[in-house]
Scaffold this motif. Structure first.
Motif, PDB file in Angstrom:
ATOM      1  N   UNK A 156       0.830  -1.206   0.000  1.00 20.40           N
ATOM      2  CA  UNK A 156       0.000   0.000   0.000  1.00 20.40           C
ATOM      3  C   UNK A 156       0.860   1.251   0.000  1.00 20.40           C
ATOM      4  N   UNK A 157       2.122   1.142   0.456  1.00 17.60           N
ATOM      5  CA  UNK A 157       3.046   2.278   0.528  1.00 17.60           C
ATOM      6  C   UNK A 157       4.079   2.252  -0.588  1.00 17.60           C
ATOM      7  N   UNK A 158       3.981   1.257  -1.471  1.00 22.10           N
ATOM      8  CA  UNK A 158       4.929   1.118  -2.568  1.00 22.10           C
ATOM      9  C   UNK A 158       5.770  -0.128  -2.405  1.00 22.10           C
ATOM     10  N   UNK A 159       6.395  -0.517  -3.492  1.00 23.54           N
ATOM     11  CA  UNK A 159       7.261  -1.699  -3.517  1.00 23.54           C
ATOM     12  C   UNK A 159       8.703  -1.195  -3.611  1.00 23.54           C
ATOM     13  N   UNK A 160       9.488  -1.409  -2.554  1.00 23.62           N
ATOM     14  CA  UNK A 160      10.858  -0.891  -2.530  1.00 23.62           C
ATOM     15  C   UNK A 160      11.730  -1.492  -3.633  1.00 23.62           C
ATOM     16  N   UNK A 161      12.565  -0.652  -4.231  1.00 20.95           N
ATOM     17  CA  UNK A 161      13.529  -1.094  -5.231  1.00 20.95           C
ATOM     18  C   UNK A 161      14.905  -1.339  -4.612  1.00 20.95           C
ATOM     19  N   UNK A 162      15.008  -1.079  -3.307  1.00 17.91           N
ATOM     20  CA  UNK A 162      16.227  -1.363  -2.548  1.00 17.91           C
ATOM     21  C   UNK A 162      15.813  -1.764  -1.134  1.00 17.91           C
ATOM     22  N   UNK A 163      16.700  -2.452  -0.425  1.00 17.71           N
ATOM     23  CA  UNK A 163      16.308  -3.029   0.868  1.00 17.71           C
ATOM     24  C   UNK A 163      16.746  -2.226   2.084  1.00 17.71           C
ATOM     25  N   UNK A 164      17.227  -1.008   1.889  1.00 18.51           N
ATOM     26  CA  UNK A 164      17.736  -0.233   3.025  1.00 18.51           C
ATOM     27  C   UNK A 164      16.902   1.020   3.321  1.00 18.51           C
ATOM     28  N   UNK A 165      15.685   1.090   2.797  1.00 12.55           N
ATOM     29  CA  UNK A 165      14.875   2.282   3.016  1.00 12.55           C
ATOM     30  C   UNK A 165      14.479   2.418   4.487  1.00 12.55           C
ATOM     31  N   UNK A 166      14.507   3.641   4.956  1.00 11.16           N
ATOM     32  CA  UNK A 166      14.027   3.968   6.295  1.00 11.16           C
ATOM     33  C   UNK A 166      13.642   5.440   6.284  1.00 11.16           C
ATOM     34  N   UNK A 167      12.894   5.837   7.289  1.00 14.33           N
ATOM     35  CA  UNK A 167      12.485   7.229   7.428  1.00 14.33           C
ATOM     36  C   UNK A 167      13.335   7.919   8.476  1.00 14.33           C
TER      37      UNK A 167
END
Length: 175
Positions: A156-167
């Motif tokens: 629902x928030x998108x499909x990450x293209x990398x595995x290190x996303x954070x806010x």
């Protein structure tokens, strides 16, 4: 461009609002502006069901309208204890770099003070977006040192293209 009217979104705005947000954040059309996330995420940014929650008294979506067109939007939410949350700041990619984002932030801050008695505004920004973090710093928001996980497994928030996303968490005191 520039003679915008600001108003709260209604259910009648949901379809156009959804198209604006998706077009500004995802896909090829988003790359026409500088604030897109298309290099970090695929899929949707939001969905119609989430946007239909605009009747919730603890949140508000403010629109910038140019004639009949929605040029931009921002969402604020009352988190209690004087804290409001700013999210979904969106400007039509064709209208970016003209000051509308700054106007929407100001409208959001004023509404948070007026409607939620807020004395602080918080937001989260994807850590891998240094240019966006710098933009908010120029608007008076500072990094708090806190971070929050990105919902990696929630499409629902998108499909990450990398595995290190954070806010990263940013905050501003409201006058």
């Amino acid at each position: 461009m520039g003679g915008y009217a600001f108003r709260s979104a209604t259910k009648a705005d949901v379809t156009a609002l959804h198209a604006l947000v998706e077009g500004a954040y995802r896909g090829t059309s988003a790359k026409g502006g500088w604030t897109h996330e298309a290099d970090l995420l695929e899929g949707q940014r939001t969905d119609v069901e989430e946007l239909e929650q605009i009747q919730d008294p603890t949140q508000q979506i403010i629109l910038a309208v140019d004639g009949d067109a929605i040029a931009g939007c921002v969402c604020i939410a009352n988190k209690g204890g004087g804290l409001s949350y700013l999210g979904m700041l969106t400007v039509d990619p064709q209208r970016q770099s003209g000051g509308l984002g700054r106007q929407l932030i100001a409208a959001a801050e004023q509404a948070a003070i007026r409607d939620f008695q807020a004395d602080r505004m918080e937001m989260t920004v994807i850590a891998q977006r240094p240019e966006l973090i710098a933009y908010y710093e120029r608007r008076g928001y500072g990094l708090t040192g806190q971070s929050r996980p990105f919902p990696m497994d929630d499409p629902r928030f998108g499909v990450p293209l990398r595995n290190d996303l954070r806010f990263v968490v940013m905050e501003k005191a409201l006058a």
